[in-house]
Design an enzyme around this catalytic site. Structure first.
Site, PDB file in Angstrom:
ATOM      1  N   ASN A  93       0.837  -1.234   0.013  1.00 43.68           N
ATOM      2  CA  ASN A  93       0.083   0.129   0.022  1.00 43.68           C
ATOM      3  C   ASN A  93       0.911   1.190   0.107  1.00 43.68           C
ATOM      4  OD1 ASN A  93      -2.382  -1.500   0.339  1.00 43.68           O
ATOM      5  ND2 ASN A  93      -2.314  -1.273   2.458  1.00 43.68           N
TER       6      ASN A  93
ATOM      7  N   LYS B 108       0.552  -4.460   5.098  1.00 41.99           N
ATOM      8  CA  LYS B 108       1.170  -5.381   5.972  1.00 41.99           C
ATOM      9  C   LYS B 108       1.964  -6.220   5.241  1.00 41.99           C
ATOM     10  CE  LYS B 108      -2.214  -5.301   9.745  1.00 41.99           C
ATOM     11  NZ  LYS B 108      -1.152  -4.929  10.691  1.00 41.99           N
TER      12      LYS B 108
ATOM     13  N   GLU C 255      -4.778  -8.721   4.386  1.00 41.50           N
ATOM     14  CA  GLU C 255      -5.044  -7.713   3.471  1.00 41.50           C
ATOM     15  C   GLU C 255      -5.367  -7.957   1.840  1.00 41.50           C
ATOM     16  OE1 GLU C 255      -3.565  -3.877   5.919  1.00 41.50           O
ATOM     17  OE2 GLU C 255      -2.393  -4.512   4.495  1.00 41.50           O
TER      18      GLU C 255
ATOM     19  N   ASN D 123      -2.901  -9.865  17.960  1.00 43.09           N
ATOM     20  CA  ASN D 123      -2.763  -9.008  18.910  1.00 43.09           C
ATOM     21  C   ASN D 123      -4.133  -9.211  19.927  1.00 43.09           C
ATOM     22  OD1 ASN D 123      -5.094  -7.624  17.777  1.00 43.09           O
ATOM     23  ND2 ASN D 123      -4.052  -5.959  16.992  1.00 43.09           N
TER      24      ASN D 123
ATOM     25  N   ASP E  82       4.894   6.978  17.036  1.00 40.07           N
ATOM     26  CA  ASP E  82       3.884   6.460  15.637  1.00 40.07           C
ATOM     27  C   ASP E  82       3.798   4.959  16.047  1.00 40.07           C
ATOM     28  OD1 ASP E  82       2.491   5.781  14.001  1.00 40.07           O
ATOM     29  OD2 ASP E  82       3.770   6.988  12.299  1.00 40.07           O
TER      30      ASP E  82
ATOM     31  N   ASP F   8       3.836  -5.143  12.488  1.00 42.29           N
ATOM     32  CA  ASP F   8       4.257  -5.585  11.241  1.00 42.29           C
ATOM     33  C   ASP F   8       5.927  -5.947  11.589  1.00 42.29           C
ATOM     34  OD1 ASP F   8       1.860  -5.844  10.111  1.00 42.29           O
ATOM     35  OD2 ASP F   8       2.018  -3.911   9.395  1.00 42.29           O
TER      36      ASP F   8
END
Length: 291
Positions: free
Chosen positions: A14, A43, A140, A184, A248, A254
């Site tokens: 992406n 990802k 994804e 997660n 961030d 990932d």
């Protein structure tokens, strides 16, 4: 074709459009932003780059569109030496895009993903696995492609790592085909509920062992600032995370996945592999952008 021991990353590529805001908005609310930037992401690409930076040879399998975003989205993969010969380029569908809001005070984020060309990824043939040592996947790209790749990996004797992100209920039906499943806490809850363990929590060691046993492989749970746990249904391993002040958090998970796959592919034992992955994931939070 993958060289001996290569990690094949089958997943998304992406372009991330990132806006830093004073705080994350509530539904229907508009908040002020301070900065906008564009970064390579996805990802699949994030995890491929992480595994490559961990020192392991990596081959990316995915797709980008026939647009200006494609070159930007793949720039760091090419720069850092990820093998790109299996990336489908210039599809009629635009390159995938992620819209990301980052809370500039807390480092937390909200993300919306438009799959674009990632939705065109359909088949991973045995020739793409070649002499690969492992395959690493996420959610994804179309789920039928992920499931087929898991089956191909098992047939070829290739170790498979499956990151159940972003969570999709249908993935629970084939998660057990992976050798290693990475989630997660939110994804753990979704997986537990889908498999009939709706009250299980990621912090519960008994629940982790039970769910890993049900899957038949190793289940890894990332716990944010608390580190990570893993179990194969019998043994349990834990690693803490370094204390940091995050800038961030985009891409931290990932980075964890890429380093974990590389560490295990290098023969590192679970406690050491989890420790390395936790440290890498924490360091990823100290700079802006997923890569």
């Amino acid at each position: 074709m993958a060289a001996d021991g290569t990690i094949v990353v089958f997943g998304s590529i992406n372009l991330d459009l990132v806006a830093r805001v004073e705080r994350l908005p509530a539904p229907g609310e508009t908040v002020a932003g301070s900065d906008f930037s564009m970064h390579p992401g996805g990802k699949g690409a994030n995890q491929a780059l992480a595994a490559c930076r961990a020192g392991h040879p990596v081959q990316m399998v995915g797709a980008v569109g026939n647009d200006a975003n494609a070159d930007v989205a793949t720039a760091l993969l090419r720069k850092d030496g990820v093998f790109m010969d299996s990336v489908i380029s210039k599809t009629a569908t635009p390159t995938g895009v992620a819209l990301i809001l980052v809370d500039e005070t807390r480092g937390e984020n909200q993300i919306a993903v438009i799959p674009g060309a990632n939705g065109e990824v359909r088949v991973l043939g045995a020739e793409s696995l070649g002499r690969a040592g492992a395959i690493l996947m996420q959610l994804e790209i179309p789920l039928e492609a992920v499931e087929a790749a898991l089956e191909s990996a098992r047939a070829e004797g290739v170790r498979s790592f499956l990151n159940l992100a972003p969570w999709r209920d249908a993935a629970a039906s084939f998660a057990g085909k992976a050798d290693v499943v990475i989630v997660n806490e939110t994804e753990f809850a979704g997986l537990a509920a889908a498999l009939g363990h709706g009250d299980d929590e990621a912090s519960d060691e008994t629940a982790l062992r039970a769910l890993a046993s049900l899957l038949g492989g190793t289940l890894v749970v990332t716990l944010g600032a608390a580190g990570a746990r893993a179990s194969d249904g019998k043994d349990l391993w834990f690693a803490s995370a370094p204390v940091i002040a995050p800038i961030d958090t985009v891409g931290a998970g990932d980075t964890f996945c890429g380093y974990l796959a590389a560490a295990r592919s290098e023969g590192m034992e679970w406690p050491q592999a989890l420790d390395l992955a936790c440290r890498a994931g924490a360091l990823a939070c100290l700079k802006a952008g997923a890569q």
